[in-house]
Design an enzyme around this catalytic site. Sequence first.
Site, short mmCIF file in Angstrom:
data_model
loop_
_atom_site.label_atom_id
_atom_site.label_comp_id
_atom_site.label_asym_id
_atom_site.label_seq_id
_atom_site.Cartn_x
_atom_site.Cartn_y
_atom_site.Cartn_z
N LYS A 243 73.70 45.36 -16.13
CA LYS A 243 73.09 45.86 -16.62
C LYS A 243 71.67 46.51 -15.65
CE LYS A 243 72.33 47.11 -21.00
NZ LYS A 243 72.60 47.84 -21.98
N CYS B 151 79.10 24.20 -3.32
CA CYS B 151 79.62 22.53 -4.05
C CYS B 151 81.04 22.79 -4.48
CB CYS B 151 79.03 23.32 -5.48
SG CYS B 151 78.96 21.76 -6.84
N TYR B 152 81.66 23.01 -4.99
CA TYR B 152 83.00 22.74 -4.97
C TYR B 152 83.99 23.78 -4.00
CZ TYR B 152 88.17 22.92 -6.33
OH TYR B 152 89.08 22.75 -5.73
N VAL C 227 71.62 52.34 -23.34
CA VAL C 227 71.57 52.61 -21.73
C VAL C 227 72.76 53.65 -21.39
CG1 VAL C 227 70.45 51.48 -19.63
CG2 VAL C 227 69.70 51.17 -22.02
N ASP C 228 74.01 52.56 -21.78
CA ASP C 228 75.21 52.79 -20.63
C ASP C 228 75.99 53.64 -21.29
OD1 ASP C 228 74.01 49.91 -21.00
OD2 ASP C 228 76.30 48.99 -21.38
N SER C 229 75.93 54.47 -22.28
CA SER C 229 76.33 55.51 -22.13
C SER C 229 75.79 56.53 -21.97
CB SER C 229 77.35 55.87 -24.23
OG SER C 229 75.70 55.90 -25.12
N SER C 230 74.69 56.22 -21.89
CA SER C 230 73.23 57.07 -21.15
C SER C 230 73.77 57.75 -20.14
CB SER C 230 72.22 57.32 -22.17
OG SER C 230 72.02 57.12 -23.53
N GLU D 241 72.64 29.81 -6.05
CA GLU D 241 71.86 30.51 -6.41
C GLU D 241 71.37 31.00 -7.84
OE1 GLU D 241 75.32 29.16 -6.07
OE2 GLU D 241 75.98 28.42 -7.64
N HIS E 283 73.46 24.20 -5.37
CA HIS E 283 73.63 25.30 -6.03
C HIS E 283 72.06 26.68 -5.19
CE1 HIS E 283 77.50 25.46 -8.04
NE2 HIS E 283 76.85 23.63 -8.28
N GLY F 267 82.78 25.34 -9.03
CA GLY F 267 84.31 25.03 -10.12
C GLY F 267 83.69 23.72 -10.56
#
Length: 520
Positions: free
Chosen positions: A376, A86-87, A233-236, A179, A177, A59
């Site tokens: 996603k 980190c933070y 893609v999402d709504s499908s 990540e 970090h 942060g």
Amino acid sequence: MTMPDHERLLIIDFGSQVTQLIARRLRELNIYCEIHPFQNVTDTFLDEFAPKAVIFSGGPASVIDDGSPRPPGSVFDRGVPILGICYGQQVMMQMLGGRVERGHGTAEFGRAYVTPQDRRIDLLNGWFIDGREQVWMSHGDHVSKIAPGFEVYGTSPNAPYAITADMDRHFYAVQFHPEVHHTPNGKTLYENFVRLAGFKGDWTMGAYREQAIEQIREQVGDGKVICALSGGVDSSVAAVLIHEAIGDQLTCVFVDHGLMRLNEAEEVVSMFREHYNLPLIHADESELFLSQLDGQSDPETKRKIIGRLFIEVFEKHAKEIGGADFLAQGTLYPDVIESVSFSGGPSVTIKSHHNVGGLPERMNMQLVEPLRELFKDEVRALGHELGLPASFIGRHPFPGPGLAIRCPGEITRDKLEILRKADAVYIDQIRKHGLYDEIWQAYVAILPVRTVGVMGDGRTYDHACALRAVTSVDGMTADYYPFSHEFLGETATRIINEVQGINRVTYDITSKPPGTIEWE
Ligand code: XMP
């Protein structure tokens, strides 16, 4: 709070730019995790969430400052492993009796190398193979005294306490970090942490599918659900999943605004009707949309007209089927993560996502959002699990207002026709050259200028078009795709030869910012 039936890891967010990446790394390891801003993490929250392990993010604040963010003290008494980054390391040290000091020449930004101490811990299995490990640092303050019970397991030139741990309590704290991409072996560290915390790694798309289906059935009962299916893609994926859960209690409405790409409307309708047997209303309202857009050239006016008509048309069709109790949406996890606000207190801004703009408020229906917990690429994996074709799952995003925002200035049927053909050639080129999956989004914009050309022995006076192709992670920032000159030349030749109405092709090399991905 609805809780998925999985082992859960809690990420307490202190506002780092890269907190989402922690979640991504963990999801890749089949760990279910959620990100929550520190303000929301109260004792009651912790009891309800019942995390099997906790991670403190990085942060921008300084733990030395009054009022800087803190997790609740009780988090240390739950008997669960904690990893501070980190933070997150600094706040852990400060709260447990160590000391943190301001930089004064010891700030570290960018690549650094951590070397091990003699002592070994399982957190570092697979690390220090070559005697040191590349990590990414980004800190102004640093820990100057570690808290009682902690030992040092790795140091860097400017971070004597780069890796620390209290093995009795399973508290781990690192200054860098793990990540980010620039800590190349960072995923191993997360893998070791979740293994030490006893996670089985039960977060798979198969398990998610079954759980989501049960939850949808429970929520909906024998109610009716309506879904605006865009073909994206999402709504499908949401529609197919809900259909699997409740069958024909779901009706999908595909609002065809006449601004789709070549053959797109037919393809979407036939796939969902024939392949998935999904009750689907094809609302062909292209006449309505195009007539109301006639003569409009201002981008915002065009968007507003489309948004308003979309809602009107959707409501009309919802009424025709006798109304519905629920509205299904393909909302994703990044849209529901609350962002950290240092001044705003607990009522922080929630980025609310309306992929069917304004409908939920207006229609007063409950929402069914079965993708709310997914990123996603997890939605793509779920689509794959549900048997959606790979070519469909990997499609580039397509904006709700469709070709209207790729046709700057006035929209005419002629221009749309030319645009559809040019776009189809361009995408065909990209696919043929094997570049489609490397590109976030690619399209043609037809420009509101005509230019003079010569073809054969004759003069032409036709439209210019612009090709756009960008790479991006989330659409928020983007860079233009560096096509080869050969590719660009070949594509321009094909478009001019195959599409009547275009005699000039340009390539848009603007990044975002300062540009945007779409032209309008
Ligand atoms: P911009 O042009 O803002 O686009 O850089 C970022 C991403 O969002 C998409 N986009 C939209 N998607 N409705 C949508 O569903 C919209 O009104 C809309 N406008 C832009 C755009 O295609 C890109 O992926």
